[in-house]
Motif scaffolding. Sequence first.
Motif, short mmCIF file in Angstrom:
data_model
loop_
_atom_site.label_atom_id
_atom_site.label_comp_id
_atom_site.label_asym_id
_atom_site.label_seq_id
_atom_site.Cartn_x
_atom_site.Cartn_y
_atom_site.Cartn_z
N ALA A 109 37.56 40.87 35.73
CA ALA A 109 37.85 40.39 37.08
C ALA A 109 37.73 41.56 38.04
N GLY A 110 37.42 41.27 39.29
CA GLY A 110 37.28 42.34 40.27
C GLY A 110 37.01 41.78 41.65
N THR A 111 36.41 42.61 42.49
CA THR A 111 36.12 42.21 43.87
C THR A 111 34.62 42.32 44.13
N LEU A 137 45.18 40.67 40.12
CA LEU A 137 43.76 40.85 39.84
C LEU A 137 43.51 41.44 38.46
N THR A 138 44.31 42.41 38.05
CA THR A 138 44.09 42.99 36.71
C THR A 138 44.37 41.96 35.63
N ASP A 183 42.26 49.00 42.52
CA ASP A 183 42.43 47.59 42.80
C ASP A 183 43.77 47.26 43.43
N VAL A 211 29.81 43.27 41.57
CA VAL A 211 31.27 43.18 41.48
C VAL A 211 31.84 44.52 41.04
N ALA A 229 38.16 45.42 38.40
CA ALA A 229 39.55 45.88 38.40
C ALA A 229 40.03 46.09 36.98
N ASP A 235 35.91 39.54 48.21
CA ASP A 235 36.40 38.35 47.50
C ASP A 235 36.85 38.72 46.09
N ARG A 236 37.98 38.19 45.66
CA ARG A 236 38.50 38.42 44.32
C ARG A 236 37.92 37.37 43.37
N LEU A 296 38.72 33.66 42.31
CA LEU A 296 40.06 33.75 41.72
C LEU A 296 41.06 33.06 42.64
#
Length: 373
Positions: free
Chosen positions: A63-65, A154-155, A363, A31, A34, A80-81, A148
């Motif tokens: 959290a991130g991608t 996202l942040t 992000d 991952v 973000a 994917d988030r 998510l």
Amino acid sequence: MVRAAVLPAVGAPLEVTEIDLPEPAAGQVRVRLAAAGVCHSDLSLSDGTLRQPVPAVLGHEGAGTVVSAGPDVTGFAPGDRVVLNWAPSCGRCHFCAALGEPWLCENAGAGAAVPYARTTAGGELYPGLGVAAFAEETVVPAHAVLPLPGGVPLTDAALLGCAALTGYGAVHHSARVRSGEAVAVFGVGGVGLATLQAARIAGAGRIVAVDVTPEKEELARAAGATDYLVASETTAREIRALTGGHGADVAIECAGRAAVIRTAWGSTRRGGRTTVVGIGRKDDRFSLSALEVFHFARTLTGCVYGDCDPARDLPLLAGHVREGRLDLGALVTGRITLEEIPAAFEAMVAGRGGRSLVVFGGDGDAPAPGTGA
């Protein structure tokens, strides 16, 4: 190679350096972060209050991608988030399978003891609480990754990984706050601010916030507090005065200190409920007399991860965010870089501000970092 904030030894300063992060093996997901919240638990890991093998990359609220997934992983694809889950349940132990209490999973912390990356010199690195979010990228087990839901920046979503779930769960699952009840929240950091918002969502009547500094009053009232008290020897008495002489129906302690737990207990009415969210030291003790336990008929309960099942509760919280009832950004009082994490720790110790959020570039929905702890 990715940049990370490494804890070389317990009690040592963090070192921002490059680490060698492998590609995901079977059952793993890589991952790109973000954002990552700086939680008091990270401070407790760094100073030895909580156990963590070292050297380690701390950070568990992120959290991130998705960058890539192991060959046997299904359900996740690049781009994917996701939100990272620092306490993934195994689904097999007594607490998960027999009791349906995944927040007490016997194996949730197993990942923290397994090396996940290497230093540039070839030494093993461990992931803080199994997540290692104080890095540009991390590799975690697939069951520690949650999709998510849409409509959440996202942040800001990093806060869903710990503070928001813990505060929401403390109110709705552990204390079971009912509409119209009086609630006192002790400690107005990131989790405390989430708890105040959750109490407001639950329909609490009077919501009293307590902290050691007057500077947090504006934050507390914006989160839902109707009253604000600076902690003192008379705090319990002041809360009783605000609640018709009876005391709060519910007190939620977010500081992790024995003296504060004792005050929270003393601030509730007969038959009231006190929920302890804060993580304290094992040698920090308080006492209750046998007579008061009988006479006041209060309950005192611990609360791990807000008694939450993240797979169940994350979509609920995302719904509150989309509908404007839960403001994740309001928990954040500083958007920072990896290099500024030590200053965020210092602010925490001094009781300043709410959540500090490490923001990584790229992000697409994050303000520029470096705005202070």
